[in-house]
Design a protein around this motif. Sequence first.
Motif, mmCIF file in Angstrom:
data_model
loop_
_atom_site.group_PDB
_atom_site.id
_atom_site.type_symbol
_atom_site.label_atom_id
_atom_site.label_comp_id
_atom_site.label_asym_id
_atom_site.label_seq_id
_atom_site.Cartn_x
_atom_site.Cartn_y
_atom_site.Cartn_z
ATOM 1 N N THR A 286 0.783 -1.244 0.000
ATOM 2 C CA THR A 286 0.000 0.000 0.000
ATOM 3 C C THR A 286 0.808 1.283 0.000
ATOM 4 O OG1 THR A 286 -0.110 -0.055 2.430
ATOM 5 C CG2 THR A 286 -1.881 -1.162 1.227
ATOM 6 N N SER A 287 2.130 1.205 0.156
ATOM 7 C CA SER A 287 2.914 2.441 0.244
ATOM 8 C C SER A 287 4.042 2.437 -0.783
ATOM 9 C CB SER A 287 3.507 2.591 1.653
ATOM 10 O OG SER A 287 4.587 1.679 1.833
ATOM 11 N N ARG A 288 4.723 3.576 -0.853
ATOM 12 C CA ARG A 288 5.874 3.694 -1.741
ATOM 13 C C ARG A 288 7.188 3.588 -0.960
ATOM 14 N NH1 ARG A 288 5.089 5.838 -6.886
ATOM 15 N NH2 ARG A 288 2.915 6.271 -7.419
ATOM 16 N N LYS A 289 7.102 3.091 0.252
ATOM 17 C CA LYS A 289 8.306 2.942 1.071
ATOM 18 C C LYS A 289 9.246 1.924 0.444
ATOM 19 C CE LYS A 289 5.950 4.040 5.414
ATOM 20 N NZ LYS A 289 5.472 3.531 6.719
ATOM 21 N N THR A 290 10.546 2.161 0.620
ATOM 22 C CA THR A 290 11.529 1.208 0.127
ATOM 23 C C THR A 290 11.546 -0.019 1.031
ATOM 24 O OG1 THR A 290 13.354 2.068 1.464
ATOM 25 C CG2 THR A 290 12.958 3.113 -0.683
ATOM 26 N N VAL A 291 12.163 -1.074 0.547
ATOM 27 C CA VAL A 291 12.285 -2.294 1.347
ATOM 28 C C VAL A 291 13.051 -1.999 2.630
ATOM 29 C CG1 VAL A 291 13.325 -4.603 1.446
ATOM 30 C CG2 VAL A 291 12.099 -3.860 -0.615
ATOM 31 N N ASN A 292 14.093 -1.188 2.536
ATOM 32 C CA ASN A 292 14.873 -0.853 3.729
ATOM 33 C C ASN A 292 14.050 -0.086 4.761
ATOM 34 O OD1 ASN A 292 17.082 -2.108 2.664
ATOM 35 N ND2 ASN A 292 18.347 -0.270 2.455
ATOM 36 N N GLU A 293 13.233 0.851 4.289
ATOM 37 C CA GLU A 293 12.388 1.615 5.210
ATOM 38 C C GLU A 293 11.412 0.691 5.937
ATOM 39 O OE1 GLU A 293 12.000 6.035 3.168
ATOM 40 O OE2 GLU A 293 10.828 4.368 2.335
ATOM 41 N N VAL A 294 10.812 -0.194 5.197
ATOM 42 C CA VAL A 294 9.873 -1.154 5.800
ATOM 43 C C VAL A 294 10.604 -2.060 6.783
ATOM 44 C CG1 VAL A 294 8.370 -3.131 5.327
ATOM 45 C CG2 VAL A 294 8.298 -1.112 3.833
ATOM 46 N N MET A 295 11.779 -2.499 6.398
ATOM 47 C CA MET A 295 12.581 -3.383 7.237
ATOM 48 C C MET A 295 12.870 -2.746 8.597
ATOM 49 S SD MET A 295 16.474 -4.666 6.498
ATOM 50 C CE MET A 295 17.143 -2.999 6.775
ATOM 51 N N TYR A 296 13.298 -1.489 8.591
ATOM 52 C CA TYR A 296 13.615 -0.804 9.842
ATOM 53 C C TYR A 296 12.366 -0.628 10.711
ATOM 54 C CZ TYR A 296 18.188 0.320 7.837
ATOM 55 O OH TYR A 296 19.443 0.232 7.293
ATOM 56 N N GLU A 297 11.238 -0.376 10.088
ATOM 57 C CA GLU A 297 10.010 -0.147 10.842
ATOM 58 C C GLU A 297 9.517 -1.393 11.566
ATOM 59 O OE1 GLU A 297 7.155 1.627 8.260
ATOM 60 O OE2 GLU A 297 8.178 3.555 8.197
ATOM 61 N N VAL A 298 9.927 -2.562 11.116
ATOM 62 C CA VAL A 298 9.518 -3.789 11.802
ATOM 63 C C VAL A 298 10.669 -4.407 12.597
ATOM 64 C CG1 VAL A 298 7.638 -4.323 10.221
ATOM 65 C CG2 VAL A 298 9.933 -5.191 9.723
ATOM 66 N N TYR A 300 14.068 -4.765 11.971
ATOM 67 C CA TYR A 300 15.219 -5.443 11.384
ATOM 68 C C TYR A 300 16.246 -4.410 10.944
ATOM 69 C CZ TYR A 300 12.863 -9.990 11.135
ATOM 70 O OH TYR A 300 12.247 -11.175 11.450
ATOM 71 N N SER A 301 17.528 -4.727 11.154
ATOM 72 C CA SER A 301 18.604 -3.850 10.693
ATOM 73 C C SER A 301 19.509 -4.568 9.697
ATOM 74 C CB SER A 301 19.443 -3.363 11.882
ATOM 75 O OG SER A 301 19.955 -4.463 12.623
ATOM 76 N N ASP A 302 19.338 -5.870 9.588
ATOM 77 C CA ASP A 302 20.145 -6.687 8.684
ATOM 78 C C ASP A 302 19.298 -7.049 7.457
ATOM 79 O OD1 ASP A 302 21.365 -8.873 7.345
ATOM 80 O OD2 ASP A 302 22.466 -9.426 9.149
ATOM 81 N N VAL A 303 19.663 -6.517 6.302
ATOM 82 C CA VAL A 303 18.889 -6.738 5.075
ATOM 83 C C VAL A 303 18.802 -8.221 4.734
ATOM 84 C CG1 VAL A 303 18.774 -6.289 2.600
ATOM 85 C CG2 VAL A 303 19.482 -4.481 4.148
ATOM 86 N N LYS A 304 19.921 -8.920 4.856
ATOM 87 C CA LYS A 304 19.942 -10.340 4.524
ATOM 88 C C LYS A 304 18.999 -11.131 5.425
ATOM 89 C CE LYS A 304 22.987 -14.345 4.050
ATOM 90 N NZ LYS A 304 24.370 -14.869 4.224
ATOM 91 N N ALA A 305 19.035 -10.834 6.719
ATOM 92 C CA ALA A 305 18.167 -11.545 7.668
ATOM 93 C C ALA A 305 16.694 -11.268 7.365
ATOM 94 C CB ALA A 305 18.499 -11.130 9.098
ATOM 95 N N PHE A 306 16.376 -10.011 7.072
ATOM 96 C CA PHE A 306 14.991 -9.644 6.752
ATOM 97 C C PHE A 306 14.509 -10.371 5.505
ATOM 98 C CE2 PHE A 306 12.041 -6.712 4.468
ATOM 99 C CZ PHE A 306 10.977 -6.800 5.354
ATOM 100 N N ARG A 307 15.337 -10.400 4.470
ATOM 101 C CA ARG A 307 14.956 -11.075 3.231
ATOM 102 C C ARG A 307 14.757 -12.571 3.448
ATOM 103 N NH1 ARG A 307 19.318 -8.051 -0.740
ATOM 104 N NH2 ARG A 307 18.106 -6.147 -1.113
ATOM 105 N N GLU A 308 15.619 -13.168 4.259
ATOM 106 C CA GLU A 308 15.510 -14.605 4.510
ATOM 107 C C GLU A 308 14.212 -14.938 5.239
ATOM 108 O OE1 GLU A 308 19.045 -15.696 6.587
ATOM 109 O OE2 GLU A 308 20.270 -15.839 4.760
ATOM 110 N N VAL A 309 13.881 -14.157 6.257
ATOM 111 C CA VAL A 309 12.645 -14.394 7.005
ATOM 112 C C VAL A 309 11.433 -14.129 6.118
ATOM 113 C CG1 VAL A 309 11.218 -13.647 8.957
ATOM 114 C CG2 VAL A 309 13.678 -13.922 9.252
#
Length: 332
Positions: A286-298, A300-309
């Motif tokens: 629903t938003s134009r937020k980047t994957v990194n922005e969404v990741m931080y909001e939930v 996560y600080s590790d991109v690889k870990a977030f993608r794996e989960v």
Amino acid sequence: MKHITIIVPDGQSNLSTIASIVGTYEIFARANEYWAEPGSGRQEPYKVELAGVSKKVGVYNDLFMVKTQTHISAISKTHLIIIPSLVRDYEKALKGNKLLIDWVEQQYKEGAEIASMCTGAFMLASAGLLDGRSCATHWSAADTFRNLFPKVNLQADQLITDENGIYTNGGAYSFLNLVIYLVEKYYDRQTAIYCSKIFQIELDRQSQSAFTIFKGQKKHGDEMVKQAQDYIESNLEEKISVEHLSSKFAVGRRNFDRRFIKATGNTPVEYAQRVKIEWAKKALETSRKTVNEVMYEVGYSDVKAFREVFRKITGMSPLEYRSRYNKEAVVV
């Protein structure tokens, strides 16, 4: 000629039941035609019949009527039984189809294979045929299923299970994927490919993860676990440890884990991951937020870990998910 029986539930049907029955009958009929096409030198291998305990069944306030071709008592031997989707009042559906359940159980003992579609798994489980075995059903019915049938190993993310002559599948129109799977089993790969092209059904799909909407299991009586669930859901940005949760509610770590798993079907860590990823999915839709922005909001600080989960829970990467469900998102 071998026999395939499509069950018509006795007055416990809805529109999904109709779709399951019609779609299955049509695909098997086309598979038969393809198998025995002129010049093949082969005859149609299966007789496909609609069977039940009533001559006809009204559906959706009798807007539709399904006429059975034969009574189950007239079928002494069948090779494959198809159980379509059932109504959402599962316990009522099970009671109303006791004769069908007994017949299915007896046929299985005599060598028939069985395939259930969506919530048709409730009929199979009520006969005890799924005890100790893996099973799939619609993701939205998973909590109810686990409560009713704790002896069954429910695989809520799986689209199709295949174990000891019993096939089950996930929800709604994914029954089409199961039918194609069965066509390959009962005919051959080429017939399955042909039917997939004619009916435009994706081959070899195995997961319903991308379609799951996680709401959390809260139909339990453990107040402490409910409070823990509420805390997890209200603190998405935090990296919550099990030790922190157990101490917060003054419960030992092992006892906290045990109670949480018993109540929700997930470990505390799995539950937190699912809550976070569900929120992330909504943000990506629903938003134009980047994957990194969404990741931080939930949290996560590790991109690889977030993608794996994310991939573990949805079956695809965050970018793939956004591309599928948010056509207006900015490409990054």
